[in-house]
Write a protein that holds these residues in place. Structure first.
Motif, PDB file in Angstrom:
ATOM      1  N   UNK A 183       0.745  -1.188   0.005  1.00 21.42           N
ATOM      2  CA  UNK A 183       0.005   0.003  -0.117  1.00 21.42           C
ATOM      3  C   UNK A 183       0.862   1.248   0.080  1.00 21.42           C
ATOM      4  N   UNK A 184       0.910   1.871  -1.009  1.00 18.66           N
ATOM      5  CA  UNK A 184       1.637   3.199  -1.184  1.00 18.66           C
ATOM      6  C   UNK A 184       0.947   4.246  -2.005  1.00 18.66           C
ATOM      7  N   UNK A 185       0.835   5.488  -1.466  1.00 20.56           N
ATOM      8  CA  UNK A 185       1.491   6.077  -0.035  1.00 20.56           C
ATOM      9  C   UNK A 185       0.901   5.180   0.804  1.00 20.56           C
ATOM     10  N   UNK A 186       1.460   4.912   1.857  1.00 18.56           N
ATOM     11  CA  UNK A 186       1.136   3.922   2.846  1.00 18.56           C
ATOM     12  C   UNK A 186       0.107   4.505   4.110  1.00 18.56           C
ATOM     13  N   UNK A 187      -1.056   3.505   4.160  1.00 16.61           N
ATOM     14  CA  UNK A 187      -1.890   3.591   5.447  1.00 16.61           C
ATOM     15  C   UNK A 187      -1.090   2.394   6.137  1.00 16.61           C
ATOM     16  N   UNK A 188      -0.858   2.503   7.390  1.00 20.51           N
ATOM     17  CA  UNK A 188      -0.847   3.681   8.325  1.00 20.51           C
ATOM     18  C   UNK A 188       0.316   4.711   8.353  1.00 20.51           C
ATOM     19  N   UNK A 189       1.322   4.314   7.866  1.00 19.01           N
ATOM     20  CA  UNK A 189       2.566   5.069   8.265  1.00 19.01           C
ATOM     21  C   UNK A 189       2.568   6.357   7.385  1.00 19.01           C
ATOM     22  N   UNK A 190       1.997   6.661   6.419  1.00 20.93           N
ATOM     23  CA  UNK A 190       1.933   7.767   5.575  1.00 20.93           C
ATOM     24  C   UNK A 190       3.235   7.972   4.849  1.00 20.93           C
ATOM     25  N   UNK A 191       4.219   6.854   4.638  1.00 28.74           N
ATOM     26  CA  UNK A 191       5.451   6.959   3.833  1.00 28.74           C
ATOM     27  C   UNK A 191       5.392   6.457   2.516  1.00 28.74           C
ATOM     28  N   UNK A 192       6.329   6.704   1.694  1.00 27.62           N
ATOM     29  CA  UNK A 192       5.943   6.384   0.318  1.00 27.62           C
ATOM     30  C   UNK A 192       7.105   5.568  -0.293  1.00 27.62           C
ATOM     31  N   UNK A 193       6.856   4.689  -1.283  1.00 31.33           N
ATOM     32  CA  UNK A 193       7.830   3.916  -2.006  1.00 31.33           C
ATOM     33  C   UNK A 193       8.693   4.685  -3.048  1.00 31.33           C
ATOM     34  N   UNK A 194       9.934   4.311  -3.260  1.00 27.74           N
ATOM     35  CA  UNK A 194      10.561   4.860  -4.521  1.00 27.74           C
ATOM     36  C   UNK A 194      10.121   3.847  -5.645  1.00 27.74           C
ATOM     37  N   UNK A 195      10.669   4.488  -6.795  1.00 29.28           N
ATOM     38  CA  UNK A 195      10.521   3.596  -7.881  1.00 29.28           C
ATOM     39  C   UNK A 195      11.457   2.434  -7.726  1.00 29.28           C
ATOM     40  N   UNK A 196      12.487   2.434  -7.122  1.00 31.38           N
ATOM     41  CA  UNK A 196      13.533   1.187  -6.941  1.00 31.38           C
ATOM     42  C   UNK A 196      12.865   0.217  -6.007  1.00 31.38           C
ATOM     43  N   UNK A 197      12.250   0.830  -5.003  1.00 29.14           N
ATOM     44  CA  UNK A 197      11.519  -0.238  -4.019  1.00 29.14           C
ATOM     45  C   UNK A 197      10.584  -0.862  -4.859  1.00 29.14           C
ATOM     46  N   UNK A 198       9.578  -0.429  -5.522  1.00 30.36           N
ATOM     47  CA  UNK A 198       8.789  -1.032  -6.230  1.00 30.36           C
ATOM     48  C   UNK A 198       9.163  -1.901  -7.217  1.00 30.36           C
ATOM     49  N   UNK A 199      10.400  -1.594  -8.204  1.00 25.66           N
ATOM     50  CA  UNK A 199      10.902  -2.544  -9.087  1.00 25.66           C
ATOM     51  C   UNK A 199      11.417  -3.478  -8.320  1.00 25.66           C
ATOM     52  N   UNK A 200      11.941  -3.567  -6.942  1.00 27.34           N
ATOM     53  CA  UNK A 200      12.340  -4.934  -6.344  1.00 27.34           C
ATOM     54  C   UNK A 200      11.167  -5.523  -6.040  1.00 27.34           C
ATOM     55  N   UNK A 201      10.231  -5.227  -5.674  1.00 22.20           N
ATOM     56  CA  UNK A 201       8.886  -5.881  -5.698  1.00 22.20           C
ATOM     57  C   UNK A 201       8.346  -6.682  -6.849  1.00 22.20           C
ATOM     58  N   UNK A 202       8.499  -5.880  -7.924  1.00 22.78           N
ATOM     59  CA  UNK A 202       7.770  -6.433  -9.342  1.00 22.78           C
ATOM     60  C   UNK A 202       8.877  -7.607  -9.800  1.00 22.78           C
ATOM     61  N   UNK A 203      10.123  -7.324  -9.729  1.00 21.41           N
ATOM     62  CA  UNK A 203      11.071  -8.120 -10.000  1.00 21.41           C
ATOM     63  C   UNK A 203      11.074  -9.573  -9.220  1.00 21.41           C
ATOM     64  N   UNK A 204      10.643  -9.401  -7.976  1.00 24.59           N
ATOM     65  CA  UNK A 204      10.627 -10.425  -7.031  1.00 24.59           C
ATOM     66  C   UNK A 204       9.343 -11.371  -7.453  1.00 24.59           C
ATOM     67  N   UNK A 205       8.304 -10.614  -7.626  1.00 25.72           N
ATOM     68  CA  UNK A 205       7.203 -11.215  -8.107  1.00 25.72           C
ATOM     69  C   UNK A 205       7.147 -11.850  -9.471  1.00 25.72           C
ATOM     70  N   UNK A 206       7.805 -11.401 -10.445  1.00 24.69           N
ATOM     71  CA  UNK A 206       7.923 -12.105 -11.799  1.00 24.69           C
ATOM     72  C   UNK A 206       8.852 -13.224 -11.522  1.00 24.69           C
ATOM     73  N   UNK A 207       9.899 -13.252 -10.658  1.00 21.66           N
ATOM     74  CA  UNK A 207      10.857 -14.338 -10.616  1.00 21.66           C
ATOM     75  C   UNK A 207      10.262 -15.563  -9.888  1.00 21.66           C
ATOM     76  N   UNK A 208       9.336 -15.129  -8.732  1.00 25.80           N
ATOM     77  CA  UNK A 208       8.793 -16.292  -8.049  1.00 25.80           C
ATOM     78  C   UNK A 208       7.160 -16.263  -8.181  1.00 25.80           C
ATOM     79  N   UNK A 209       6.678 -15.883  -9.279  1.00 29.04           N
ATOM     80  CA  UNK A 209       5.243 -16.083  -9.820  1.00 29.04           C
ATOM     81  C   UNK A 209       4.254 -15.608  -8.630  1.00 29.04           C
TER      82      UNK A 209
END
Ligand code: MLT
Length: 410
Positions: A183-209
């Motif tokens: 969840x970004x911008x995040x509920x509850x912490x109000x923090x955000x994710x950078x493009x690099x952070x989200x790319x890391x998650x998408x790459x992980x999801x692609x690799x691990x289905x």
């Protein structure tokens, strides 16, 4: 003898916000003279933008005449709303999302729960901790978890802590998972994710289905163009992600109810029979069977947010709440409170003073300041020692709340 869904028996006491409501009511009943200010649940307070009100009035008039009356609408939503969403929220920002990949609904909370209908029961689910409680509770209800331990953590769920220590950026899971909620911008912490952070998650999801459930309910509050507003800005995401968006906070629709979910056509998975199955088709099937679409009047109102006038008025509304957030950040910082979020999200996440527990601080603020916030531990064990304040309120209430907060903690 009939049986109940016994997964419900695993749920902890009450859903967080009704639980807070109960405690506040008890205090208010015992202290009828107290003028309580509520910065707990993120519920909007300001009137709807004028362009939206006008559009809804006109839609009511349409319903009053035979020639423009509307009965059942398309279960996926009307083109007059899906098209401007695709064009303005996505394509204008260089993001590939087509109108027919957008499913209009009556709320993101419902969609994030309902989506479990099309997913298997044996998926291993990863959530950040703290987290929006709906992701957890809906998985408990669907039988995807074990029992809760004494910290309220459910068996089988994989918790990824997000705290000041890791700069509110979760590490990749150290054990195999199938579905990841972000969840970004995040509920509850109000923090955000950078493009690099989200790319890391998408790459992980692609690799691990894996499947990423991306909740972007607060994207309209991002004020820096380098911060992604959609998971589909990230390369590869169309193959692994579903995105949830809401009109609740950006156009003031918490009580009107309208949201949408994007299920890209590239998102497929291999069923146990070996067939490649489209999640878009499954969700379409689910919605056409169990949902009759959001109301015409409501969708007309939401569509007005995409007109030049509506865009301007909506932006003013968002700016208003974000000025509240800035006032909260400044006021709390001035009395030595450590504060996170509040820059690209309408939530301010603070460290409780003197390491008080989140619920003790809740009680203190309520009793001494007649202020309501949300205890961080209510969002998960890793939220202990934190507290959330919502920026959704009138300016006068926010200013008074800051003064009361200062006197409670000084
Ligand atoms: C919150 O306060 O976290 C939100 O209002 C909850 C929601 O949007 O359902």
């Amino acid at each position: 003898m009939f049986r109940i869904n016994e997964n419900y028996l695993k749920l902890k006491a009450g859903y967080l916000f009704p639980e807070i409501g109960r405690r506040v009511k008890a205090f208010a009943d015992a202290n009828p003279e107290a003028k309580i200010i509520r910065l707990g649940i993120g519920d909007v307070t300001e009137p709807l933008p004028a362009a939206i009100v006008t559009a809804m009035h006109e839609a009511v008039d349409d319903m009053a005449k035979r020639d423009s009356f509307h009965g059942y609408g398309p279960e996926q939503g009307y083109g007059f709303l899906r098209e401007p969403i695709a064009e303005q929220d996505y394509q204008a920002r260089g993001v590939n999302v087509a109108a027919d990949e957008i499913f209009i609904s009556d709320g993101s909370k419902c969609d994030t729960g309902n989506i479990l209908d099309i997913l298997g029961a044996d998926n291993v689910i990863a959530i950040t901790d703290p987290v929006y409680p709906v992701y957890v509770d809906t998985n408990v209800m669907a039988g995807h978890t074990g029992d809760a331990d004494k910290n309220g953590r459910y068996g089988k769920l994989v918790y990824l802590p997000v705290t000041a220590e890791n700069n509110f950026t979760a590490d990749l899971p150290s054990e195999p998972v199938d579905i990841i909620y972000l969840c970004y911008p995040n509920n509850p912490t109000g923090t955000v994710a950078t493009r690099e952070t989200l790319q890391k998650w998408v790459d992980y999801a692609l690799e691990n289905k894996c499947l990423i459930m991306f909740d972007a309910a607060y994207e309209a509050f991002v004020s820096d163009d380098s911060i992604p507003r959609s998971i589909f800005e990230i390369e590869g995401a169309r193959k692994v992600a579903i995105e949830f968006r809401s009109f609740s906070k950006n156009i003031g629709f918490t009580g009107v109810r309208c949201a949408f979910t994007v299920v890209p056509k590239e998102l497929t998975v291999t069923a146990s029979c070996g067939t490649e199955v489209s999640l878009h088709q499954l969700w379409n099937r689910r919605q056409s069977t169990k949902f009759n679409g959001a109301s015409y009047i409501v969708q007309k109102g939401a569509a007005a947010a995409y007109t030049p006038e509506g865009r301007q008025q909506t932006k003013a509304l968002i700016d208003f709440y974000m000025t509240n957030a800035q006032l909260l950040v400044d006021g709390l910082t001035s009395v030595g409170i450590t504060v996170f979020g509040g820059k690209h999200a309408p939530y301010v996440w603070l460290k409780t003073p003197n390491d008080m527990s989140s619920w003790d601080f809740f009680d203190k603020l309520l009793e001494k300041g007649h202020l309501v916030g949300t205890p961080g531990s209510g969002f998960g064990a890793a939220g202990e020692g934190y507290f959330r304040l919502s920026a959704f309120n009138s300016r006068a209430n926010v200013e008074t709340a800051i003064e009361r907060f200062k006197s409670v903690v000084s």
